[in-house]
Design an enzyme around this catalytic site. Sequence first.
Site, PDB file in Angstrom:
ATOM      1  N   ASN A 188       0.960  -1.196   0.101  1.00 17.21           N
ATOM      2  CA  ASN A 188       0.028  -0.109   0.067  1.00 17.21           C
ATOM      3  C   ASN A 188       0.834   1.158  -0.013  1.00 17.21           C
ATOM      4  O   ASN A 188       1.598   1.451   1.168  1.00 17.21           O
ATOM      5  CB  ASN A 188      -0.989  -0.125   1.368  1.00 17.21           C
ATOM      6  N   LYS A 200       0.156   4.375  -0.198  1.00 19.06           N
ATOM      7  CA  LYS A 200      -0.390   5.558   0.389  1.00 19.06           C
ATOM      8  C   LYS A 200      -0.214   6.787  -0.563  1.00 19.06           C
ATOM      9  O   LYS A 200      -0.194   6.722  -1.874  1.00 19.06           O
ATOM     10  CB  LYS A 200      -0.043   5.834   1.725  1.00 19.06           C
ATOM     11  N   HIS A 233      -9.389   1.216   4.331  1.00 23.20           N
ATOM     12  CA  HIS A 233      -8.090   1.464   5.113  1.00 23.20           C
ATOM     13  C   HIS A 233      -8.359   2.439   6.393  1.00 23.20           C
ATOM     14  O   HIS A 233      -9.305   3.319   6.293  1.00 23.20           O
ATOM     15  CB  HIS A 233      -7.046   1.988   4.194  1.00 23.20           C
ATOM     16  N   GLU A 248      -6.924   4.670   7.426  1.00 20.77           N
ATOM     17  CA  GLU A 248      -6.663   6.234   7.346  1.00 20.77           C
ATOM     18  C   GLU A 248      -7.769   6.906   6.511  1.00 20.77           C
ATOM     19  O   GLU A 248      -7.957   7.979   6.808  1.00 20.77           O
ATOM     20  CB  GLU A 248      -5.216   6.336   6.286  1.00 20.77           C
ATOM     21  N   GLU A 274      -5.636  -5.011  10.268  1.00 24.36           N
ATOM     22  CA  GLU A 274      -4.410  -4.079  10.502  1.00 24.36           C
ATOM     23  C   GLU A 274      -4.756  -3.157  11.822  1.00 24.36           C
ATOM     24  O   GLU A 274      -5.760  -2.392  11.837  1.00 24.36           O
ATOM     25  CB  GLU A 274      -4.351  -2.996   9.426  1.00 24.36           C
ATOM     26  N   GLY A 289       2.172   2.181  10.726  1.00 28.95           N
ATOM     27  CA  GLY A 289       3.201   3.001  10.576  1.00 28.95           C
ATOM     28  C   GLY A 289       4.032   3.556  11.788  1.00 28.95           C
ATOM     29  O   GLY A 289       4.806   4.508  11.901  1.00 28.95           O
ATOM     30  N   SER A 291       3.135  -2.411  10.229  1.00 28.62           N
ATOM     31  CA  SER A 291       4.618  -2.501  10.408  1.00 28.62           C
ATOM     32  C   SER A 291       5.303  -3.850   9.854  1.00 28.62           C
ATOM     33  O   SER A 291       6.287  -4.264  10.652  1.00 28.62           O
ATOM     34  CB  SER A 291       5.015  -1.873  11.799  1.00 28.62           C
ATOM     35  N   GLY A 306       2.850  -1.348   4.175  1.00 32.69           N
ATOM     36  CA  GLY A 306       2.862  -0.009   3.925  1.00 32.69           C
ATOM     37  C   GLY A 306       4.299   0.400   3.479  1.00 32.69           C
ATOM     38  O   GLY A 306       4.755   0.351   2.538  1.00 32.69           O
TER      39      GLY A 306
HETATM   40  C1  PEP Z   1      -0.843  -0.012   5.744  1.00 35.18           C
HETATM   41  O1  PEP Z   1      -0.509   1.162   5.149  1.00 35.18           O
HETATM   42  O2  PEP Z   1      -1.740  -0.753   5.392  1.00 35.18           O
HETATM   43  C2  PEP Z   1       0.298  -0.367   6.754  1.00 35.18           C
HETATM   44  C3  PEP Z   1       0.095  -1.641   7.255  1.00 35.18           C
HETATM   45  O3  PEP Z   1       1.331   0.497   6.827  1.00 35.18           O
HETATM   46  P1  PEP Z   1       2.823   0.029   7.644  1.00 35.18           P
HETATM   47  O4  PEP Z   1       3.209  -1.298   7.144  1.00 35.18           O
HETATM   48  O5  PEP Z   1       3.742   1.048   7.194  1.00 35.18           O
HETATM   49  O6  PEP Z   1       2.338   0.039   9.061  1.00 35.18           O
END
Ligand code: PEP
Length: 249
Positions: A10, A12, A95, A97, A167, A173, A213, A234
């Site tokens: 992803n 973003k 998501h 976000e 998630e 993040g 992460s 991400g």
């Molecule tokens: C995401 O954007 O779905 C995500 C899991 O980000 P990250 O891996 O950076 O935590």
Amino acid sequence: MARRKIVAGNWKMNMTPSEAVKLVETLKPLVANDDVDVVFCVPAIDIIPVIEVAKGSNIQVGAENMYFEEKGAYTGEISPAMLTDVGVKYVVLGHSERREYFAETSETVNKKMLKAFEHGITPIMCCGESLEQREQGITMDWIRQQVKVGFLNVTAEQAKTAVIAYEPIWAIGTGKTATTEQAQEVCAGIRQCIAEIYDDATAAAIRIQYGGSVNAKTAPELFAQADIDGGLVGGASLKEEFGQIVNYK
Ligand code: PEP
């Protein structure tokens, strides 16, 4: 039948079209793996150049969002037909976000899910609890609600092809990955919820990812869990490390 793993990046709101082309050129050889579905979910403006540069590779391209209407006066939105017309196969929906900053709700996610299936796009539906909800002990109640509303009126045949990304918001993040046990426990709970909505065959077929992460170190143990069928990645999907995550074995 064993479920095929799916590892999706992803991006973003990162990567201009020219940066995107360079990144895909770098990652193309690194993410080669015939045993795993590899999906790059990229900003709308990057979709066409990424599809072009990914040709001949195992990379499939996804969108990060989509609207639930066919067409019309919805300034700024992208329709499902616009996505399928250029070869998009997947779309990330709900998501955290988008839920936090763009007023996405489980009800709008559900409308988008139904529209995605109608157009043959595979949804990657995100769900996950906040740290506060985890501390209150309502993680599973919250996620079951997100899944039940998200899958309203989705048929069993459609659900079998869907992807759910678990998630935990506190792990996105932040560099804080959920422990393998925490991730497996919730993914198993999601599969149980799908079995209750539909049946065991649907629960056995649907793919459930962990996201939050994920990195090259944590991926092997996470992806080896019985109910974790890959990851939504991400930050690390923008680096060469993504090749190691895809080739986690
Ligand atoms: C995401 O954007 O779905 C995500 C899991 O980000 P990250 O891996 O950076 O935590």
